[in-house]
Write a protein that holds these residues in place. Sequence first.
Motif, PDB file in Angstrom:
ATOM      1  N   TYR A   1      36.822  -1.589  27.920  1.00 44.87           N
ATOM      2  CA  TYR A   1      37.599  -1.352  29.135  1.00 44.87           C
ATOM      3  C   TYR A   1      36.753  -0.767  30.259  1.00 44.87           C
ATOM      4  O   TYR A   1      36.782  -1.236  31.404  1.00 44.87           O
ATOM      5  CB  TYR A   1      38.790  -0.439  28.826  1.00 44.87           C
TER       6      TYR A   1
ATOM      7  N   LEU B   1      40.104  -5.355  37.130  1.00 51.75           N
ATOM      8  CA  LEU B   1      41.076  -4.749  36.220  1.00 51.75           C
ATOM      9  C   LEU B   1      42.345  -5.592  36.142  1.00 51.75           C
ATOM     10  O   LEU B   1      42.967  -5.709  35.072  1.00 51.75           O
ATOM     11  CB  LEU B   1      41.401  -3.329  36.690  1.00 51.75           C
TER      12      LEU B   1
ATOM     13  N   VAL C   1      37.068   4.156  36.164  1.00 47.58           N
ATOM     14  CA  VAL C   1      37.479   3.223  35.105  1.00 47.58           C
ATOM     15  C   VAL C   1      37.087   3.850  33.771  1.00 47.58           C
ATOM     16  O   VAL C   1      35.890   3.991  33.471  1.00 47.58           O
ATOM     17  CB  VAL C   1      36.806   1.845  35.259  1.00 47.58           C
TER      18      VAL C   1
END
Length: 526
Positions: free
Chosen positions: A371, A331, A294
Amino acid sequence: MQKDMRMFLLYTIILFFSSMLILRLFYIQVLRGSFYLKKAESQRIGPVVDNLKGEIYDRNGEPLTGSYYETYAIISPRWLSNSQKKLLIEKGILNSSGAEKPQNIKICQENYDTIRDLMGKTPGVFIYKKKVAYGPSALATHVVGYKNQTGIEKNFEKILNNLGVKNTIISDGFGQPIPGAIQQYKEATGGIKLTIDKNIQVIVEQVMDERVPMGAVVILDAKTGEVLSMASRPNYKQYHIEEYLNREDAPLINRAIEAFSPGSIFKIVVLSAALEEGITDLDEKFYCPGFIKVGGNIFKCESYDRGGHGEITLKEATARSCNTVFIQLGLRLGKQKILEYAKRFGLGEKTLGDLPEEKPGFIPTAQNVYYQDIGNISIGQGPIQLTPLQAAQMVLAIVNDGILIKPHLTMEIVEADGRTVPLPSSQEKKRVVSEKTAKMVKQALQDVTRYGTGINAMPSPSLGESAGKTGTAEIGKNKYHAWFVGYYPVKSPRYIISVFLEKGGSGPVKAAPVFRDIIEKLNLHK
């Protein structure tokens, strides 16, 4: 004539002084009677032998403080003969420097025979029982608190002090207790009644003393949210508080209401959010190669060394606590939804209003989550923190078909005459997820204990099934918090149990067996 005059003057003088005397008596007894009564009382009341505050009881009226009685003697030298005084001074029982003042002596093995021999031979020895507030058998010490400094004692200080009594000795003008005029000893019967069940608390603390060197256990009633047990370790003795003040393991902290990194038990929130939002179902198949990337971060699954779980359904991923699958779910959901559902479950805010030390935990705001951080928060790592009590509240909502019930700890005030006054508790109930979603989450949690990471939380087959979720929160290199939170039995649940071991290692290995042992002992003693 002169004789009559003298008699008149005599009668006048007698009448005058009689009138003055009557007026003075009226002034003392009627106008100032209450003042002199109090003054007389203050002169005849001797030393305070006991200053008791209200008790703290369990739900059945059993004291939790472990209070007990010790035997004391008030020795009045003015009522003793010279030989008796000399004997007591020689034995070290009386202080020779203050030998004429009444002395309060604790009766022990060394002085028992000497004091007993004087009983009945002199009015100068009076034996009485004194209540000791805290004893070795005290339970829920972190909940009760100590000396109005922490816990229930701090929160209800004024009420507990008002429910207390002072026991005193009636004395003569020299301050010596008057034989046969001892004020009747009074027991403090008022106090605060908690929702805690003493029998359950005993079992929890016994298991913790065997298996939990540092951590906490919370048990809630699965239907009402009442706190049936709350315990923290290391424990401490309220009557030796000074011994614990500077210890590195911080035994005075109530870890049941302290906030810690939750690890994989937070996957309950992520699973609930994903199912509620309709972005997956329990039978959806995922692929786990043992890791996931990620942003610039690589997150390993516990199956990494084995090459990953391969193809795996969401239900199986919950049972196996697969990080790869849950990060994929995170996600899909996005940071906003994950944090929103965490808030729905009551995380990030205080659960009770009765313990001043309670921490709210921590749920970050969306703008502070980037993120690459989604990988962490999806598996309960990173900035997210919650308390063992909040972990229990999270499962309480799932067990109650998606409805959040606020846990509560206090029941009522018990007045000195036995009357009770209910204490307000939050009746707020709100829907967190739909009944359908809650049912699916329960199905997944049942597989955790049937064949997954929580298999060590399953009790003996004859006792029925449990369900729940393990957590192993990484807090440093080779340092982990161990968690298990679940419910029992699966059919018609009675208990929500949250187990936390600070720096305890693996949740499946360390926390799950504590859950199982508590269940088995609860069944053994019911």
